[in-house]
Write a protein that holds these residues in place. Structure first.
Motif, PDB file in Angstrom:
ATOM      1  N   TYR A 196      87.112  54.797 -75.938  1.00 38.38           N
ATOM      2  CA  TYR A 196      86.617  54.128 -74.738  1.00 38.38           C
ATOM      3  C   TYR A 196      85.716  55.054 -73.928  1.00 38.38           C
ATOM      4  O   TYR A 196      84.657  54.648 -73.444  1.00 38.38           O
ATOM      5  CB  TYR A 196      87.773  53.631 -73.867  1.00 38.38           C
ATOM      6  CG  TYR A 196      87.281  52.997 -72.587  1.00 38.38           C
ATOM      7  CD1 TYR A 196      87.443  53.644 -71.359  1.00 38.38           C
ATOM      8  CD2 TYR A 196      86.611  51.779 -72.602  1.00 38.38           C
ATOM      9  CE1 TYR A 196      86.965  53.086 -70.196  1.00 38.38           C
ATOM     10  CE2 TYR A 196      86.128  51.218 -71.432  1.00 38.38           C
ATOM     11  CZ  TYR A 196      86.307  51.877 -70.233  1.00 38.38           C
ATOM     12  OH  TYR A 196      85.830  51.323 -69.072  1.00 38.38           O
TER      13      TYR A 196
ATOM     14  N   ARG B   3      91.744  51.846 -68.014  1.00 40.49           N
ATOM     15  CA  ARG B   3      90.454  52.487 -68.137  1.00 40.49           C
ATOM     16  C   ARG B   3      89.906  52.954 -66.805  1.00 40.49           C
ATOM     17  O   ARG B   3      88.739  53.235 -66.682  1.00 40.49           O
ATOM     18  CB  ARG B   3      89.449  51.508 -68.754  1.00 40.49           C
ATOM     19  CG  ARG B   3      89.868  51.040 -70.114  1.00 40.49           C
ATOM     20  CD  ARG B   3      88.924  49.973 -70.615  1.00 40.49           C
ATOM     21  NE  ARG B   3      89.187  49.691 -72.008  1.00 40.49           N
ATOM     22  CZ  ARG B   3      88.438  48.900 -72.745  1.00 40.49           C
ATOM     23  NH1 ARG B   3      87.389  48.328 -72.241  1.00 40.49           N
ATOM     24  NH2 ARG B   3      88.738  48.674 -74.005  1.00 40.49           N
TER      25      ARG B   3
ATOM     26  N   LYS C  95      75.151  48.348 -61.464  1.00 41.43           N
ATOM     27  CA  LYS C  95      74.814  49.783 -61.366  1.00 41.43           C
ATOM     28  C   LYS C  95      73.311  49.975 -61.505  1.00 41.43           C
ATOM     29  O   LYS C  95      72.697  50.798 -60.811  1.00 41.43           O
ATOM     30  CB  LYS C  95      75.553  50.579 -62.453  1.00 41.43           C
ATOM     31  CG  LYS C  95      77.005  50.828 -62.120  1.00 41.43           C
ATOM     32  CD  LYS C  95      77.597  51.927 -62.973  1.00 41.43           C
ATOM     33  CE  LYS C  95      78.278  51.382 -64.198  1.00 41.43           C
ATOM     34  NZ  LYS C  95      78.991  52.436 -64.952  1.00 41.43           N
TER      35      LYS C  95
ATOM     36  N   GLN D 210      81.862  54.490 -72.988  1.00 41.54           N
ATOM     37  CA  GLN D 210      81.365  54.526 -71.601  1.00 41.54           C
ATOM     38  C   GLN D 210      80.164  55.432 -71.470  1.00 41.54           C
ATOM     39  O   GLN D 210      79.182  55.095 -70.793  1.00 41.54           O
ATOM     40  CB  GLN D 210      82.462  55.058 -70.673  1.00 41.54           C
ATOM     41  CG  GLN D 210      83.310  53.993 -70.039  1.00 41.54           C
ATOM     42  CD  GLN D 210      84.113  54.555 -68.882  1.00 41.54           C
ATOM     43  OE1 GLN D 210      84.713  55.620 -68.981  1.00 41.54           O
ATOM     44  NE2 GLN D 210      84.154  53.837 -67.796  1.00 41.54           N
TER      45      GLN D 210
ATOM     46  N   LEU E 143      69.178  47.333 -73.114  1.00 39.34           N
ATOM     47  CA  LEU E 143      68.994  47.285 -74.560  1.00 39.34           C
ATOM     48  C   LEU E 143      70.090  46.485 -75.275  1.00 39.34           C
ATOM     49  O   LEU E 143      69.857  45.911 -76.328  1.00 39.34           O
ATOM     50  CB  LEU E 143      68.958  48.715 -75.111  1.00 39.34           C
ATOM     51  CG  LEU E 143      67.834  49.590 -74.527  1.00 39.34           C
ATOM     52  CD1 LEU E 143      68.040  51.044 -74.909  1.00 39.34           C
ATOM     53  CD2 LEU E 143      66.477  49.109 -75.014  1.00 39.34           C
TER      54      LEU E 143
ATOM     55  N   ARG F 226      82.461  52.922 -62.300  1.00 41.96           N
ATOM     56  CA  ARG F 226      82.617  53.288 -63.711  1.00 41.96           C
ATOM     57  C   ARG F 226      82.783  52.069 -64.586  1.00 41.96           C
ATOM     58  O   ARG F 226      82.439  52.082 -65.752  1.00 41.96           O
ATOM     59  CB  ARG F 226      83.836  54.201 -63.881  1.00 41.96           C
ATOM     60  CG  ARG F 226      83.506  55.671 -63.782  1.00 41.96           C
ATOM     61  CD  ARG F 226      84.717  56.498 -64.047  1.00 41.96           C
ATOM     62  NE  ARG F 226      85.713  56.269 -63.020  1.00 41.96           N
ATOM     63  CZ  ARG F 226      86.417  57.223 -62.431  1.00 41.96           C
ATOM     64  NH1 ARG F 226      86.242  58.462 -62.770  1.00 41.96           N
ATOM     65  NH2 ARG F 226      87.314  56.941 -61.514  1.00 41.96           N
TER      66      ARG F 226
ATOM     67  N   SER G  32      82.102  48.783 -66.405  1.00 41.81           N
ATOM     68  CA  SER G  32      80.871  48.120 -66.801  1.00 41.81           C
ATOM     69  C   SER G  32      81.016  46.613 -66.869  1.00 41.81           C
ATOM     70  O   SER G  32      80.025  45.902 -66.825  1.00 41.81           O
ATOM     71  CB  SER G  32      80.411  48.626 -68.180  1.00 41.81           C
ATOM     72  OG  SER G  32      80.082  49.973 -68.102  1.00 41.81           O
TER      73      SER G  32
ATOM     74  N   VAL H  75      77.159  53.774 -73.111  1.00 40.02           N
ATOM     75  CA  VAL H  75      76.649  52.674 -72.277  1.00 40.02           C
ATOM     76  C   VAL H  75      75.870  53.240 -71.097  1.00 40.02           C
ATOM     77  O   VAL H  75      74.778  52.782 -70.782  1.00 40.02           O
ATOM     78  CB  VAL H  75      77.805  51.769 -71.784  1.00 40.02           C
ATOM     79  CG1 VAL H  75      77.368  50.884 -70.625  1.00 40.02           C
ATOM     80  CG2 VAL H  75      78.332  50.917 -72.920  1.00 40.02           C
ATOM     81  N   GLU H  76      76.421  54.259 -70.459  1.00 37.74           N
ATOM     82  CA  GLU H  76      75.787  54.843 -69.285  1.00 37.74           C
ATOM     83  C   GLU H  76      74.435  55.467 -69.649  1.00 37.74           C
ATOM     84  O   GLU H  76      73.455  55.302 -68.927  1.00 37.74           O
ATOM     85  CB  GLU H  76      76.725  55.877 -68.652  1.00 37.74           C
ATOM     86  CG  GLU H  76      76.337  56.356 -67.281  1.00 37.74           C
ATOM     87  CD  GLU H  76      76.204  55.263 -66.226  1.00 37.74           C
ATOM     88  OE1 GLU H  76      76.621  54.109 -66.456  1.00 37.74           O
ATOM     89  OE2 GLU H  76      75.621  55.562 -65.170  1.00 37.74           O
TER      90      GLU H  76
ATOM     91  N   PHE I 290      75.743  45.172 -71.663  1.00 35.53           N
ATOM     92  CA  PHE I 290      76.654  46.203 -71.166  1.00 35.53           C
ATOM     93  C   PHE I 290      77.694  45.649 -70.193  1.00 35.53           C
ATOM     94  O   PHE I 290      78.672  46.305 -69.909  1.00 35.53           O
ATOM     95  CB  PHE I 290      75.866  47.308 -70.451  1.00 35.53           C
ATOM     96  CG  PHE I 290      74.913  48.057 -71.343  1.00 35.53           C
ATOM     97  CD1 PHE I 290      73.695  48.508 -70.847  1.00 35.53           C
ATOM     98  CD2 PHE I 290      75.221  48.323 -72.650  1.00 35.53           C
ATOM     99  CE1 PHE I 290      72.818  49.205 -71.660  1.00 35.53           C
ATOM    100  CE2 PHE I 290      74.346  49.017 -73.475  1.00 35.53           C
ATOM    101  CZ  PHE I 290      73.143  49.460 -72.977  1.00 35.53           C
TER     102      PHE I 290
ATOM    103  N   LEU J   8      72.457  54.681 -72.210  1.00 36.85           N
ATOM    104  CA  LEU J   8      71.500  53.626 -72.556  1.00 36.85           C
ATOM    105  C   LEU J   8      71.080  52.843 -71.314  1.00 36.85           C
ATOM    106  O   LEU J   8      69.918  52.454 -71.174  1.00 36.85           O
ATOM    107  CB  LEU J   8      72.107  52.677 -73.594  1.00 36.85           C
ATOM    108  CG  LEU J   8      72.269  53.265 -74.994  1.00 36.85           C
ATOM    109  CD1 LEU J   8      73.051  52.314 -75.902  1.00 36.85           C
ATOM    110  CD2 LEU J   8      70.909  53.582 -75.618  1.00 36.85           C
TER     111      LEU J   8
END
Lengths: 113, 223
Positions: free
Chosen positions: A86, B221, B66, A90, B56, B166, B168, A93-94, B59, A96
């Motif tokens: 995970y 998470r 964000k 993360q 892309l 944090r 997403s 993802v951040e 997300f 990109l």
């Protein structure tokens, strides 16, 4: 005999890994690895130790104790893996996402020039 | 005061055009965050008059917000208004919540609430889940909110610089509230209307399963 040698070697390597992890100050994981390697080594050398530990913990049979510990170790391992996966996801993802924002802002600047 | 409307969209070609148009004709600057859509969301939004930032991949809505926050800071906007692309938030609500912030920009955050108005006819199951979320938020953050998962909100530039998000995906809404509390941001709620259409209900989170996913994201998470 061969199987015992293999297991003892494995537990010895686990002990080294535990010591290395402890030196990196990851205490809980280090202590866990050292405990598993010492207990595993003793049980391999003399399976009666499993019964001894089991009785100490109030569990009927040594083999049950081994089974429970094996299951617990697997759950912990899976949990750690999921957590690592995970966190890696993360970060990806951040990275990109920030790239997308950077591209957008650069395009906007080019349009305005 | 410059306010940017940020519309987060994932595969919303059917509704994003109307949402953007209704805001652009009223003089708003609209940024659509195209979150990795596979359909014509991007083109539709552009033709309706919005600027489009494209991710892309998909997300999640939290990541889209964000990105909107990053643009707000980079382009020196005084505030952003986050709006859903599925047509749940009408232009009238967007205008009124924006005006509410403009009339008192000392508030860092203005949160839309569907429960301060009776015009929002909330489906029963969703209402139950939202009430549970309200209770959860009160216990975990102490914030006495009437609506904890409303996508219509105003985030001032100050809030944008202070928020550290944090999550997403959908848990971002709860995370924003935690951040409001921990960063001691000033906030108020403002009544808005949510329009539940068959399209938005089909597109929206499956209420109970979505809530469980959000809880999992927050607990497991959250670090």
């Amino acid at each position: 005999m061969i199987f015992q040698i293999l297991l003892i070697t494995l537990f010895f390597l686990t002990l080294i890994a535990g010591v290395i992890v402890l030196t990196k100050k990851i205490r809980l994981a280090g202590i866990f690895l050292i405990s598993v390697s010492v207990a595993g080594g003793l049980v391999t050398l003399d399976p009666e130790y499993a019964t001894l530990f089991a009785n100490y913990l109030g569990i009927g049979r040594g083999v049950d104790l081994v089974l429970y510990l094996w299951s617990l170790t697997n759950f912990l391992f899976i949990g750690l893996l999921l957590s690592k996966t995970y966190r890696a996801e993360q970060r990806q993802v951040e990275a990109l996402r920030k790239l997308s924002v950077k591209n957008f802002l650069q395009e906007e600047i080019s349009k305005n020039e | 005061m410059k306010v940017l409307i940020a519309v987060c969209a994932f595969n919303e070609e059917e509704t994003v055009g109307k949402v953007v148009e209704s805001l652009v004709i009223r003089g708003f600057d609209v940024l659509v965050i195209n979150d990795g859509s596979h359909d014509n969301t991007r083109i539709t939004a552009m033709m309706a008059g919005a600027r489009v930032l494209t991710h892309l991949e998909n997300f999640g809505q939290g990541a889209s917000i964000k990105s909107a926050i990053d643009v707000c800071i980079a382009e020196n906007w005084d505030a952003i208004v986050t709006v859903d692309a599925d047509g749940q938030h009408d232009a009238k609500s967007v205008i009124s919540i924006t005006d509410a912030w403009l009339s008192d920009p000392t508030f860092d955050v203005v949160l839309g609430s569907r429960f301060l108005y009776t015009e929002s006819h909330v489906p029963l199951i969703r209402k139950g889940v939202l009430n549970a979320a309200i209770l959860f938020t009160r216990i975990t953050t102490g914030l006495a909110l009437t609506d904890t998962h409303n996508g219509l909100r105003v985030l001032s530039r100050k809030a944008c610089t202070k928020l550290s998000l944090r999550q997403s995906r959908m848990a971002h809404a709860s995370e924003i509230l935690k951040e409001i509390k921990s960063k001691k941001l000033t906030w108020r709620e403002y009544p808005v209307t949510i329009h539940y259409t068959s399209y938005s209900k089909a597109k929206g989170q499956r209420s109970f399963a979505g809530a469980v996913q959000i809880l999992w994201d927050l607990v497991a998470r959250g670090k």
